[in-house]
Design a protein around this motif. Structure first.
Motif, PDB file in Angstrom:
ATOM      1  N   GLU A   5       0.888  -1.167   0.141  1.00 14.79           N
ATOM      2  CA  GLU A   5       0.121   0.007   0.025  1.00 14.79           C
ATOM      3  C   GLU A   5       0.692   1.352  -0.106  1.00 14.79           C
ATOM      4  O   GLU A   5       0.753   2.420  -0.522  1.00 14.79           O
ATOM      5  CB  GLU A   5      -1.103  -0.148   1.155  1.00 14.79           C
ATOM      6  CG  GLU A   5      -1.920  -1.226   1.118  1.00 14.79           C
ATOM      7  CD  GLU A   5      -2.803  -1.351   2.412  1.00 14.79           C
ATOM      8  OE1 GLU A   5      -3.918  -1.690   2.580  1.00 14.79           O
ATOM      9  OE2 GLU A   5      -2.202  -1.015   3.515  1.00 14.79           O
ATOM     10  N   GLU A   8       2.242   1.904  -3.500  1.00 20.77           N
ATOM     11  CA  GLU A   8       1.226   2.339  -4.373  1.00 20.77           C
ATOM     12  C   GLU A   8       0.975   3.662  -4.033  1.00 20.77           C
ATOM     13  O   GLU A   8       0.846   4.646  -5.191  1.00 20.77           O
ATOM     14  CB  GLU A   8      -0.190   1.603  -4.372  1.00 20.77           C
ATOM     15  CG  GLU A   8      -0.046   0.161  -4.865  1.00 20.77           C
ATOM     16  CD  GLU A   8       0.552   0.126  -6.373  1.00 20.77           C
ATOM     17  OE1 GLU A   8      -0.412   1.062  -7.035  1.00 20.77           O
ATOM     18  OE2 GLU A   8       1.273  -0.758  -6.646  1.00 20.77           O
ATOM     19  N   LEU A   9       0.945   4.214  -2.721  1.00 18.06           N
ATOM     20  CA  LEU A   9       1.019   5.745  -2.536  1.00 18.06           C
ATOM     21  C   LEU A   9       2.043   6.337  -3.100  1.00 18.06           C
ATOM     22  O   LEU A   9       1.831   7.564  -3.586  1.00 18.06           O
ATOM     23  CB  LEU A   9       0.806   5.892  -0.958  1.00 18.06           C
ATOM     24  CG  LEU A   9       0.514   7.123  -0.400  1.00 18.06           C
ATOM     25  CD1 LEU A   9      -0.553   7.868  -1.115  1.00 18.06           C
ATOM     26  CD2 LEU A   9       0.374   7.041   1.067  1.00 18.06           C
ATOM     27  N   LYS A  11       4.084   5.621  -5.423  1.00 15.27           N
ATOM     28  CA  LYS A  11       3.781   5.760  -6.705  1.00 15.27           C
ATOM     29  C   LYS A  11       2.778   6.702  -7.528  1.00 15.27           C
ATOM     30  O   LYS A  11       3.278   7.395  -8.342  1.00 15.27           O
ATOM     31  CB  LYS A  11       3.639   4.420  -7.667  1.00 15.27           C
ATOM     32  CG  LYS A  11       4.708   3.482  -7.668  1.00 15.27           C
ATOM     33  CD  LYS A  11       4.540   2.258  -8.102  1.00 15.27           C
ATOM     34  CE  LYS A  11       3.468   1.525  -8.379  1.00 15.27           C
ATOM     35  NZ  LYS A  11       3.379   0.144  -8.728  1.00 15.27           N
ATOM     36  N   SER A  12       1.848   6.894  -6.624  1.00 13.96           N
ATOM     37  CA  SER A  12       0.915   7.811  -7.147  1.00 13.96           C
ATOM     38  C   SER A  12       1.232   9.278  -6.935  1.00 13.96           C
ATOM     39  O   SER A  12       0.992  10.041  -7.535  1.00 13.96           O
ATOM     40  CB  SER A  12      -0.467   7.581  -6.249  1.00 13.96           C
ATOM     41  OG  SER A  12      -1.348   8.468  -6.266  1.00 13.96           O
ATOM     42  N   MET A  13       1.880   9.660  -5.682  1.00 13.75           N
ATOM     43  CA  MET A  13       2.567  10.799  -5.459  1.00 13.75           C
ATOM     44  C   MET A  13       3.582  11.271  -6.603  1.00 13.75           C
ATOM     45  O   MET A  13       3.690  12.527  -7.086  1.00 13.75           O
ATOM     46  CB  MET A  13       3.264  10.728  -4.108  1.00 13.75           C
ATOM     47  CG  MET A  13       2.350  10.583  -3.039  1.00 13.75           C
ATOM     48  SD  MET A  13       3.094  10.371  -1.416  1.00 13.75           S
ATOM     49  CE  MET A  13       4.499  11.348  -1.342  1.00 13.75           C
ATOM     50  N   ARG A  15       3.593  10.210  -9.593  1.00 18.90           N
ATOM     51  CA  ARG A  15       2.920  10.430 -10.957  1.00 18.90           C
ATOM     52  C   ARG A  15       2.302  11.834 -10.846  1.00 18.90           C
ATOM     53  O   ARG A  15       2.087  12.295 -11.997  1.00 18.90           O
ATOM     54  CB  ARG A  15       1.948   9.252 -11.115  1.00 18.90           C
ATOM     55  CG  ARG A  15       2.514   8.016 -11.567  1.00 18.90           C
ATOM     56  CD  ARG A  15       1.232   6.856 -11.722  1.00 18.90           C
ATOM     57  NE  ARG A  15       1.838   5.558 -11.645  1.00 18.90           N
ATOM     58  CZ  ARG A  15       1.473   4.857 -10.945  1.00 18.90           C
ATOM     59  NH1 ARG A  15       0.658   4.695 -10.183  1.00 18.90           N
ATOM     60  NH2 ARG A  15       1.825   3.300 -11.333  1.00 18.90           N
ATOM     61  N   GLN A  16       1.731  12.081  -9.850  1.00 14.98           N
ATOM     62  CA  GLN A  16       0.909  13.199  -9.666  1.00 14.98           C
ATOM     63  C   GLN A  16       1.690  14.733  -9.709  1.00 14.98           C
ATOM     64  O   GLN A  16       1.151  15.817  -9.869  1.00 14.98           O
ATOM     65  CB  GLN A  16      -0.232  13.268  -8.544  1.00 14.98           C
ATOM     66  CG  GLN A  16      -1.134  12.262  -8.814  1.00 14.98           C
ATOM     67  CD  GLN A  16      -1.968  12.144  -7.432  1.00 14.98           C
ATOM     68  OE1 GLN A  16      -2.026  12.637  -6.600  1.00 14.98           O
ATOM     69  NE2 GLN A  16      -2.874  10.826  -7.737  1.00 14.98           N
ATOM     70  N   GLU A  17       3.085  14.354  -9.078  1.00 18.59           N
ATOM     71  CA  GLU A  17       3.695  15.793  -8.641  1.00 18.59           C
ATOM     72  C   GLU A  17       5.066  15.553  -9.054  1.00 18.59           C
ATOM     73  O   GLU A  17       5.390  14.368  -9.381  1.00 18.59           O
ATOM     74  CB  GLU A  17       3.722  16.097  -7.206  1.00 18.59           C
ATOM     75  CG  GLU A  17       2.482  15.877  -6.181  1.00 18.59           C
ATOM     76  CD  GLU A  17       2.730  16.069  -4.902  1.00 18.59           C
ATOM     77  OE1 GLU A  17       3.689  16.889  -4.435  1.00 18.59           O
ATOM     78  OE2 GLU A  17       2.042  15.156  -4.476  1.00 18.59           O
ATOM     79  N   ARG A  32      -0.239  12.173   5.101  1.00 16.67           N
ATOM     80  CA  ARG A  32      -1.246  11.436   4.871  1.00 16.67           C
ATOM     81  C   ARG A  32      -1.246  10.066   5.965  1.00 16.67           C
ATOM     82  O   ARG A  32      -1.847   9.066   6.026  1.00 16.67           O
ATOM     83  CB  ARG A  32      -1.040  10.437   3.520  1.00 16.67           C
ATOM     84  CG  ARG A  32      -1.126  11.329   2.350  1.00 16.67           C
ATOM     85  CD  ARG A  32      -0.685  11.021   1.141  1.00 16.67           C
ATOM     86  NE  ARG A  32      -1.148  11.536  -0.053  1.00 16.67           N
ATOM     87  CZ  ARG A  32      -0.356  12.684  -0.572  1.00 16.67           C
ATOM     88  NH1 ARG A  32       0.725  13.157   0.066  1.00 16.67           N
ATOM     89  NH2 ARG A  32      -0.761  13.172  -1.749  1.00 16.67           N
ATOM     90  N   GLU A  67       6.554   3.384 -16.490  1.00  9.65           N
ATOM     91  CA  GLU A  67       5.466   4.246 -16.962  1.00  9.65           C
ATOM     92  C   GLU A  67       5.685   4.501 -18.386  1.00  9.65           C
ATOM     93  O   GLU A  67       4.533   4.334 -19.205  1.00  9.65           O
ATOM     94  CB  GLU A  67       5.410   5.686 -16.248  1.00  9.65           C
ATOM     95  CG  GLU A  67       5.227   5.637 -14.796  1.00  9.65           C
ATOM     96  CD  GLU A  67       3.951   4.847 -14.545  1.00  9.65           C
ATOM     97  OE1 GLU A  67       2.901   5.679 -14.959  1.00  9.65           O
ATOM     98  OE2 GLU A  67       3.692   4.178 -13.962  1.00  9.65           O
TER      99      GLU A  67
END
Length: 146
Positions: A5, A8-9, A11-13, A15-17, A32, A67
């Protein structure tokens, strides 16, 4: 939060910033509710294959290999301006401070043709499995440098 988890968090961060420092990732995780040590975060980034990318004079973390399906050789060619070969060893020349970035790219990919790397400030030694592997990697890097 378990390791999967957390990964994944992260990777998400990424990707977004456009995050440029581990401390920024660590702080965002903390916001978080996820507390990690610097050592754990470094290991997480290594396991995820995260590399630093330079764009418009700014460095930031990227999941570029995963990616964008960019080969590690294409990433190396972004930093190297010259490659030379001595038998089974490649010498990649870069701008000051970028040799370690190239070593991280190779270490994250772990190609079978490369046994290991040794980075200086602007020079990276790449120890290949054999002379043929060195010739192949050299040719591929030169393809992207031309």
């Amino acid at each position: 939060m378990n390791k999967t988890e957390r990964h994944e968090l992260i990777k998400s961060m990424i990707r977004q910033e456009k995050i440029g420092r581990q401390t920024d990732i660590q702080q965002s995780l903390g916001e978080r509710g996820v507390t990690v040590t610097q050592t754990t975060l470094s290991r997480d980034l290594r396991e995820l294959g995260v590399v630093k990318i330079y764009e418009n004079g700014r460095a930031y973390y990227s999941l570029a290999i995963e990616e964008e399906q960019v080969s590690f050789v294409q990433l190396l060619a972004q930093y190297a301006y010259k490659v030379e070969r001595a038998s089974f060893i490649l010498v990649l020349h870069s701008e000051l401070g970028e040799a370690a970035l190239m070593a991280n790219i190779i270490d994250a990919e772990k190609p079978a043709t490369i046994l290991g790397t040794l980075a200086g400030a602007d020079t990276l030694l790449v120890i290949c499995r054999d002379e043929q592997a060195a010739q192949d990697v050299e040719a591929e890097i030169n393809h992207y440098l031309e």
